[in-house]
Design a protein around this motif. Structure first.
Motif, mmCIF file in Angstrom:
data_model
loop_
_atom_site.group_PDB
_atom_site.id
_atom_site.type_symbol
_atom_site.label_atom_id
_atom_site.label_comp_id
_atom_site.label_asym_id
_atom_site.label_seq_id
_atom_site.Cartn_x
_atom_site.Cartn_y
_atom_site.Cartn_z
ATOM 1 N N LEU A 85 47.696 41.157 36.993
ATOM 2 C CA LEU A 85 47.284 40.780 38.341
ATOM 3 C C LEU A 85 47.940 39.478 38.773
ATOM 4 O O LEU A 85 48.371 39.318 39.913
ATOM 5 N N TRP A 86 48.004 38.520 37.872
ATOM 6 C CA TRP A 86 48.577 37.229 38.227
ATOM 7 C C TRP A 86 50.046 37.351 38.600
ATOM 8 O O TRP A 86 50.504 36.743 39.572
ATOM 9 N N LEU B 34 52.505 32.080 42.065
ATOM 10 C CA LEU B 34 51.326 31.583 41.336
ATOM 11 C C LEU B 34 50.913 30.248 41.931
ATOM 12 O O LEU B 34 51.682 29.295 41.896
ATOM 13 N N PRO B 35 49.724 30.162 42.509
ATOM 14 C CA PRO B 35 49.342 28.928 43.221
ATOM 15 C C PRO B 35 48.898 27.824 42.268
ATOM 16 O O PRO B 35 47.845 27.223 42.427
ATOM 17 N N LEU B 36 49.704 27.549 41.266
ATOM 18 C CA LEU B 36 49.333 26.467 40.358
ATOM 19 C C LEU B 36 50.017 25.187 40.792
ATOM 20 O O LEU B 36 51.205 25.219 41.099
ATOM 21 N N PRO C 160 41.492 42.752 28.503
ATOM 22 C CA PRO C 160 41.311 41.896 29.687
ATOM 23 C C PRO C 160 42.534 41.018 29.973
ATOM 24 O O PRO C 160 42.877 40.798 31.136
ATOM 25 N N TRP C 161 43.181 40.499 28.900
ATOM 26 C CA TRP C 161 44.348 39.643 29.122
ATOM 27 C C TRP C 161 45.482 40.421 29.780
ATOM 28 O O TRP C 161 46.180 39.902 30.665
ATOM 29 N N LEU D 269 51.031 38.681 42.062
ATOM 30 C CA LEU D 269 50.972 37.799 43.229
ATOM 31 C C LEU D 269 52.371 37.265 43.524
ATOM 32 O O LEU D 269 53.132 36.994 42.601
ATOM 33 N N PRO D 270 52.675 37.072 44.802
ATOM 34 C CA PRO D 270 54.039 36.608 45.129
ATOM 35 C C PRO D 270 54.330 35.227 44.546
ATOM 36 O O PRO D 270 55.418 34.959 44.088
ATOM 37 N N VAL E 1 45.193 42.934 31.798
ATOM 38 C CA VAL E 1 44.842 43.105 33.208
ATOM 39 C C VAL E 1 45.061 41.796 33.976
ATOM 40 O O VAL E 1 45.621 41.776 35.079
ATOM 41 N N LEU E 2 44.638 40.695 33.362
ATOM 42 C CA LEU E 2 44.726 39.404 34.042
ATOM 43 C C LEU E 2 46.170 39.023 34.311
ATOM 44 O O LEU E 2 46.541 38.648 35.435
ATOM 45 N N ASP F 163 46.514 33.593 48.448
ATOM 46 C CA ASP F 163 46.932 33.787 47.051
ATOM 47 C C ASP F 163 46.066 33.007 46.080
ATOM 48 O O ASP F 163 45.793 33.452 44.956
ATOM 49 N N ARG F 164 45.622 31.828 46.509
ATOM 50 C CA ARG F 164 44.772 31.030 45.617
ATOM 51 C C ARG F 164 43.500 31.791 45.278
ATOM 52 O O ARG F 164 43.067 31.836 44.124
ATOM 53 N N ILE G 276 35.794 42.596 32.850
ATOM 54 C CA ILE G 276 36.248 43.619 31.904
ATOM 55 C C ILE G 276 35.872 43.217 30.489
ATOM 56 O O ILE G 276 35.390 44.031 29.689
ATOM 57 N N SER G 277 36.059 41.923 30.171
ATOM 58 C CA SER G 277 35.724 41.447 28.821
ATOM 59 C C SER G 277 34.244 41.673 28.517
ATOM 60 O O SER G 277 33.879 42.166 27.447
ATOM 61 N N SER H 288 41.423 37.405 40.179
ATOM 62 C CA SER H 288 41.915 38.075 38.971
ATOM 63 C C SER H 288 41.173 37.572 37.741
ATOM 64 O O SER H 288 40.849 38.331 36.829
ATOM 65 N N PHE H 289 40.906 36.260 37.729
ATOM 66 C CA PHE H 289 40.147 35.709 36.601
ATOM 67 C C PHE H 289 38.754 36.310 36.545
ATOM 68 O O PHE H 289 38.223 36.595 35.463
ATOM 69 N N PHE I 6 44.085 34.591 42.971
ATOM 70 C CA PHE I 6 44.264 34.058 41.639
ATOM 71 C C PHE I 6 42.910 33.941 40.929
ATOM 72 O O PHE I 6 42.739 34.367 39.780
ATOM 73 N N ILE J 113 37.896 39.306 37.562
ATOM 74 C CA ILE J 113 38.017 40.671 37.029
ATOM 75 C C ILE J 113 38.220 40.631 35.518
ATOM 76 O O ILE J 113 37.644 41.434 34.761
ATOM 77 N N PHE J 114 39.024 39.672 35.045
ATOM 78 C CA PHE J 114 39.242 39.502 33.604
ATOM 79 C C PHE J 114 37.912 39.312 32.882
ATOM 80 O O PHE J 114 37.630 39.972 31.865
ATOM 81 N N ILE K 24 33.440 45.503 28.063
ATOM 82 C CA ILE K 24 33.857 46.073 26.770
ATOM 83 C C ILE K 24 32.907 45.609 25.659
ATOM 84 O O ILE K 24 32.503 46.393 24.786
#
Lengths: 117, 278
Positions: free
Chosen positions: B206-207, B213-215, B199-200, B210-211, B202-203, A26-27, A40-41, A33-34, A30, A36-37, A44
């Motif tokens: 996606l976040w 959030l690994p914060l 983009p936000w 996830l099952p 999408v982000l 998952d890490r 995309i930015s 996803s950033f 995580f 991919i963000f 565009i």
């Protein structure tokens, strides 16, 4: 013989996708996803520059290079943090990698804001 | 006696000898000898203007003498100057002087000498210049206006290739590239919204898919200061964009950097403990 890639469930793309979902922690997802963000930015902004106008050019360069630079930094963080790469990065702990990432990001942001005008 | 000789020399220099012309005369004749005009040149009053046609010959004779003694003098420089007052063109013709001081000059209009300047219908003023001392005596230079001369007009002088650069040049007109145009506000607003929002979306999508959030627990006291210092850096950069100067930014950045080093070390050490302990 390679299976047709349209309908079969064992098509290469689909099996790559399934393997990614199962084997990535998952890490790392995580961080992905950033990534991919950022992608995309950047896409565009580039499409806007090509389609509409590239005035003011410095603003486009600042924005686009910020996404590209951040992508590079995040990708290097991901490869250094990945436990499967521990043999390659023996001297770099994940915390050290993260602090490098933070420092690099701050310097990148400084230059981007300089150029933004 | 010794004091007197320099004074005598000075007196001699002051009374430098003066030249004058004896019996100056001009004659206008055609080739076959027919004389149309023959007059002495009066030094007090200029004669009426002379007119020469294509076939005429102007003959000029005079003798250069010392005014006081009347002896003939042969100076080294004797010139005739043809000057067009209107166009400013002039020509200089050197004259040959005999040892007796006699000068004879022929101006043949069918074969004009090279010294004649280009002419239009305006008259040429002819004057005589005599200068240069002989070996024994020094004479003060002599300039004498003789007469006005009308000769046939020559072809107009072709302009010198560099002539234009001596007059006022045409004013330089710069053409600049037109200012770049901004795109219509609607399109620019649509794309601004797309760049910021898409983009936000999408982000975050996606976040939250996830099952978990690994914060790390960001609010814990060992980690929060680090997060705040990083946020302070971003705030400093925003202020730089808006109002601060580079020197100020570097100064504040250095202070903030020092603070961040300490908060970072505590935060990351805590994370490492948690990772290793796990």
């Amino acid at each position: 013989m390679a299976a047709p890639s349209s309908s079969s469930s064992s098509s290469p793309v689909l099996s790559l996708w399934k393997a990614y979902h199962q084997n990535t922690s998952d890490r790392l997802k995580f961080i992905d996803s950033f990534l991919i963000f950022l992608m995309i930015s950047g896409i565009i902004q580039f499409v806007y520059c090509v389609l509409v106008t590239n005035f003011p050019f410095n603003a486009f360069l600042a924005g686009f290079s910020s996404t590209v630079g951040q992508f590079v930094l995040t990708a290097s963080l991901r490869s250094q943090v990945n436990p499967e790469n521990k043999g390659v990065f023996k001297d770099v702990s994940p915390e050290r990698a993260f602090s490098d990432f933070v420092l690099g990001s701050i310097v990148l942001h400084f230059f981007v804001f300089n150029f933004l005008g | 006696m010794k004091l007197l000789s320099p004074l005598l020399l000075l007196a001699a220099a002051v009374n430098a000898s003066i030249l004058t012309l004896q019996s100056p005369k001009f004659t206008i004749a055609t080739k076959d000898g027919q004389q149309s005009r023959s007059e002495p040149i009066s030094l007090a009053q200029k004669p009426s203007p002379l007119h020469l046609s294509q076939t005429d010959i102007l003959k000029l004779t005079f003798q250069i003498v010392d005014k006081s003694s009347g002896n003939g003098v042969q100076p080294r420089q004797v010139f005739l100057r043809f000057y067009d007052e209107e166009s400013g063109e002039e020509g200089i013709q050197p004259l040959r002087v005999a040892s007796t001081g006699k000068v004879k000059f022929d101006l043949d209009m069918s074969k004009p000498p090279l010294s004649i300047p280009p002419t239009s219908t305006a008259p040429l003023e002819v004057s005589l210049f005599i200068g240069g001392s002989t070996t024994s005596t020094s004479y003060s230079p002599l300039k004498m206006d003789l007469f006005s001369l009308h000769i046939p007009a020559s072809h107009p002088v072709p302009p010198h290739p560099d002539e234009a650069s001596f007059h006022l040049l045409p004013e330089i007109e710069h053409t600049f590239r037109p200012d770049p145009k901004l795109p219509p506000t609607f399109i620019s607003a649509v794309f601004a919204g797309a760049v910021i929002a898409a983009p936000w979306i999408v982000l975050l999508g996606l976040w939250f898919s996830l099952p978990s959030l690994p914060l790390p627990s960001l609010a814990s006291p060992s980690i929060l200061p680090f997060t705040l210092s990083i946020g302070a850096f971003e705030f400093l950069l925003y202020k730089y964009w808006v109002e601060l100067k580079l020197g100020d930014v570097l100064f504040y950045g250095a202070i903030l950097g020092g603070v961040t080093v300490f908060t970072g070390r505590t935060a990351l050490r805590a994370v490492e403990q948690r990772r290793v302990g796990k």
